[in-house]
Scaffold this active site. Structure first.
Site, PDB file in Angstrom:
ATOM      1  CD  GLN A 136      -2.693  -1.135   2.581  1.00  0.00           C
ATOM      2  OE1 GLN A 136      -2.751  -2.181   3.217  1.00  0.00           O
ATOM      3  NE2 GLN A 136      -3.282  -0.031   3.009  1.00  0.00           N
ATOM      4  CG  PHE A 148      -8.120  -5.742   4.355  1.00  0.00           C
ATOM      5  CD1 PHE A 148      -9.226  -5.199   3.732  1.00  0.00           C
ATOM      6  CD2 PHE A 148      -7.770  -7.044   4.032  1.00  0.00           C
ATOM      7  CE1 PHE A 148      -9.972  -5.925   2.821  1.00  0.00           C
ATOM      8  CE2 PHE A 148      -8.508  -7.781   3.118  1.00  0.00           C
ATOM      9  CZ  PHE A 148      -9.615  -7.221   2.511  1.00  0.00           C
ATOM     10  NE  ARG A 183      -7.445   7.806  11.771  1.00  0.00           N
ATOM     11  CZ  ARG A 183      -8.146   8.632  10.985  1.00  0.00           C
ATOM     12  NH1 ARG A 183      -9.470   8.678  11.084  1.00  0.00           N
ATOM     13  NH2 ARG A 183      -7.538   9.420  10.126  1.00  0.00           N
ATOM     14  NE  ARG A 189     -12.626  -1.535   5.055  1.00  0.00           N
ATOM     15  CZ  ARG A 189     -13.207  -2.278   4.128  1.00  0.00           C
ATOM     16  NH1 ARG A 189     -13.075  -3.597   4.159  1.00  0.00           N
ATOM     17  NH2 ARG A 189     -13.913  -1.727   3.156  1.00  0.00           N
ATOM     18  CB  THR A 248      -3.950  11.789  12.621  1.00  0.00           C
ATOM     19  OG1 THR A 248      -3.111  10.627  12.615  1.00  0.00           O
ATOM     20  CG2 THR A 248      -5.406  11.356  12.764  1.00  0.00           C
ATOM     21  CB  ALA A 270      -5.904   7.882   6.194  1.00  0.00           C
ATOM     22  CD  GLU A 293      -9.285   3.717   7.338  1.00  0.00           C
ATOM     23  OE1 GLU A 293      -8.451   3.160   8.065  1.00  0.00           O
ATOM     24  OE2 GLU A 293      -9.247   4.933   7.076  1.00  0.00           O
TER      25      GLU A 293
END
Length: 780
Positions: free
Chosen positions: A211, A242, A324, A356, A459, A528, A729
């Protein structure tokens, strides 16, 4: 005009955005032609690697005896820490994870080195022959033990708003509680894999199922002590990610490249499923303790919350994951006086990583549990209590600011909840379930509606940027490359739709190519939920630049303003007439007009102070709500999901079919996290659920016949691409309605035992064992 021709013209002129176009790889995948890393034709002389794994959770590593492995036919040798030319520590944020174990081992399954052989099976058989001399040391295997020992991968974080102690003191009612929530294995269909090829002049080509190609590039260069410019990483697609291929894919690429360097040959490293389980990190398990005060209506007046995140042996992404979780501990609810303490605990297990929701689910589930217990304590409907605590849209009321000081400006949860309540017939079903439960003792039913408010953006502010390239060729076809990666979620399809509309050409004329660090540098991870927001906008800007070049050229031909030139349906129109897009492109090329461009986008408005955890970390919020009905067998603890109704806020959807598919998949994956997917480590630190035989993801039989998903049609209030909202997500957390429905059913059983107002203590995942424990855990 005849009907077939009219239909064809309508299809050609229709916008691509907003249409349920097929996934760009769907046909190739159905035919088995879609290429994954293991399908890439292998270069002659390719070797294969297999990992040497620690069999001890924590110990002193004295040496490695590979003589038995080296004696096997086809074995070329081993790769150990001494073979690393650069930094022996991975170039991760925490700089606390060795590439290969050196003096100590930190978990069962930690990679000590590799065996390299002429075939996959020869390498794997040989790796199991390697003997490691390890003296066991005490191991921390429980998050509570780690917390007591103050064993942390990162310092604790505390966030406060108002005076939680005063809010508790003035409360008419008060509850304390605990919760244990397990982790989750990613279980991507395509396991972790990398294929490293040495090129000329100490350059490297890496095929990686990742990813985050940019991070793989950086990690490989760091380990080899060479520049990033000497490493190219490519990923056409993944068979699922994921979050498990955000950082963890980098390990495979580094290991494979080190082996390729030592043996001066291409090396492929593909973990088998058992090793993948043992080596890679999972969703972070969490443990909670809370003290909550509330009034007679269920409105929270004060909350003290402690979160213990099981991070495994290194930091990895545990910092932002735990952050988060703090950001989403409010979910949809205004918390006036709140104190949250987050402890990032170090244990001797796999280093847990992105999954995820990235900590969001671990934040949302605790506040939903608290509100469910408040409703039971007061004898009120849980949905009424939830709505009583919603953020309010009126700024004058002062109930529209989060505990991290971000204003909730686009709150549409109340209309979403009201619409779902009606469409799912919640009041009637609630009464019918109460009647059923009164008549039946063995099978008890439950129902719950739970909302989601999920912040969209990284974030870490710096990751909210993206680049893209758009090339228009002289035959009118278009090639797009962007920094995002495709893992089945339809990112490339949506980007192609955006570019097609920007240039006014049919979708079939646009192709998106493999993610490649040599084309778009320094790209952020596809994570994200921001893949389309970032890369779609960057690609749109790149296409717009080419379109503007063409518009200026045509305006010069027709002596009109560039703003009067329109692009749609493969035709370029001006007040003086129209031209076929391809003809315009060819004429522009003949006049030396630039037909390619780059695009760059950075998310506006966001800012965030990491020291105080305050600011505006998110560009906007995505919302949704789910109604789930379940049944439990009070004799065995077995449960079944009977019906699911979902209303999800995708803004103005770019591709409704893909978005609905993402909602469905996210919900079922979340349901698995909370019902069947149980990770179990024994007292030696061995993960005993390390294969499909012992680890159970949801199957088709777990999906109820009634599974209704609708999209809430309202454009994004922020200026996002196409008026859309993220969909990767947030739907995952809608599955918390399953957990709350199970607790409702258990609570009904408790009521029959004379404990109608007792909180329900249900450990997640709600396996049959845990449900049975909850049924039997009546207050003394």
């Amino acid at each position: 005009m005849n009907a077939p021709h009219e239909a064809a013209l309508t299809a050609a002129t229709a916008q691509a955005v907003g249409q349920s176009a097929f996934h760009e790889s769907a046909v190739a995948q159905l035919k088995g032609e879609a290429q994954y890393v293991d399908d890439v034709p292998e270069v002659r002389g390719t070797l294969y690697a297999a990992p040497i794994l620690s069999q001890v959770a924590h110990g002193q590593l004295h040496g490695v005896d590979a003589s038995a492995a080296l004696a096997l036919p086809g074995v070329r040798g081993v790769v150990l820490a001494a073979d690393i030319p650069g930094d022996p520590i991975l170039a991760a944020f925490g700089h606390d994870e060795p590439i290969f174990a050196q003096d100590t081992v930190q978990h069962i399954g930690q990679v000590i080195g590799l065996v390299v052989a002429d075939s996959v099976m020869a390498a794997r058989r040989a790796a199991r022959k390697v003997k490691c001399d390890i003296t066991p040391l005490p191991a921390l295997l429980n998050v509570h033990d780690a917390h007591r020992a103050q064993s942390y991968v990162l310092p604790p974080v505390h966030v406060k708003r108002g005076d939680a102690a005063a809010g508790l003191a003035r409360a008419g009612h008060r509850l304390q509680g605990t919760l244990e929530v397990g982790g989750q294995e990613h279980f991507y269909l395509e396991g972790q894999i990398a294929y490293a090829l040495p090129m000329e002049q100490d350059q490297w080509w890496i095929y990686s199922s990742t990813q985050h190609p940019g991070e793989v590039q950086h990690w490989v260069a760091h380990a080899l002590d060479i520049g990033n410019h000497a490493v190219t990483v490519q990923c056409r697609r993944m068979g699922g990610g994921f979050g498990g291929k955000e950082t963890q894919s980098g390990h495979l690429a580094v290991w494979a490249t080190l082996a390729a360097r030592k043996f001066n040959a291409p090396v492929k490293l593909r973990l088998d499923r058992d090793d993948d389980f043992m080596v890679t990190g999972k969703r972070h398990p969490f443990a909670y303790h809370w003290d909550v005060g509330f009034d007679d209506t269920g409105r929270i007046t004060g909350l003290q919350l402690e979160m213990l995140a099981n991070c495994g042996f290194s930091a990895d992404l545990s910092g932002p994951v735990a952050d988060r979780a703090i950001f989403h501990a409010d979910n949809a609810y205004f918390l006036s006086d709140v104190s949250i303490s987050s402890y990032r605990c170090k244990l001797h297990t796999q280093s847990h990583t992105a999954f995820r929701g990235f900590g969001g689910p671990q934040g949302v589930i605790v506040i939903e549990t608290i509100l469910g217990d408040i409703a039971r304590t007061l004898g009120l409907d849980a949905l009424a209590v939830r709505r009583r605590n919603y953020y309010e849209a009126d700024p004058a009321a002062g109930r529209d600011v989060t505990h991290y000081q971000m204003r909730v400006e686009d709150n549409i949860l109340l209309p979403i909840t009201q619409k779902l309540e009606q469409s799912a017939n919640y009041p009637q079903r609630l009464k019918a379930i109460a009647d059923w439960n009164a008549r039946n003792d063995v099978i008890q039913r439950g129902i719950a509606i739970t909302p989601v408010k999920f912040g969209i953006s990284f974030t870490a502010t710096l990751f909210n940027q993206a680049g893209a390239l758009v090339h228009v060729y002289t035959d009118g076809t278009v090639q797009v490359n962007h920094g995002g990666t495709e893992m089945g979620q339809g990112l490339h399809t949506k980007v192609a739709q955006i570019v097609a509309d920007e240039l006014g050409v049919p979708l079939a004329q646009v192709k998106v190519t493999a993610s490649d660090t040599s084309k778009v540098p320094n790209a952020s991870a596809t994570a994200a939920s921001s893949g389309t927001d970032l890369n779609g906008r960057a690609a749109q800007y790149a296409a717009r630049s080419v379109r503007d070049n063409l518009a200026a050229f045509v305006a010069g031909l027709d002596h009109c303003g560039a703003g009067a030139v329109g692009f749609a349906g493969g035709v370029v129109r001006t007040p003086k007439g129209e031209r076929v897009f391809t003809d315009v492109v060819q004429a522009a090329y003949a006049n030396r007009i630039q037909l390619w461009s780059d695009g760059f986008y950075r998310t506006p408005k966001i800012h965030y102070d990491k020291t105080t955890l305050t600011g505006r970390p998110f560009y906007y919020f995505a919302y949704g709500a789910a109604c789930t009905e379940v049944a439990i067998d009070t004799l065995t603890g077995e449960s079944k999901v009977l019906a699911i109704d979902v209303l999800y806020d995708a803004g103005r959807s770019i591709n409704p079919a893909i978005d609905i598919g993402q909602v469905e998949g996210g919900f079922i994956q979340g349901m698995g996290w909370l019902t069947t997917e149980q990770l179990v480590w024994n007292d030696k630190g061995l993960l005993t659920t390390h294969a499909p035989s012992t680890y159970k993801i949801p199957a088709t039989g777990d999906v109820p016949a009634h599974f209704k998903v609708e999209l809430f049609e309202e454009p994004n209030h922020e200026d996002n691409v196409g008026g859309s909202k993220a969909v990767g997500e947030p739907p995952f957390m809608l599955a918390i309605s399953v957990y709350e429905a199970l607790r409702h059913a258990i609570g009904s059983h408790h009521a029959k035992q004379g404990h109608a107002h007792a909180p329900v203590q249900l450990e997640a995942p709600a396996t049959a064992e845990h449900v049975l424990n909850a049924l039997q855990a009546l207050p003394s």
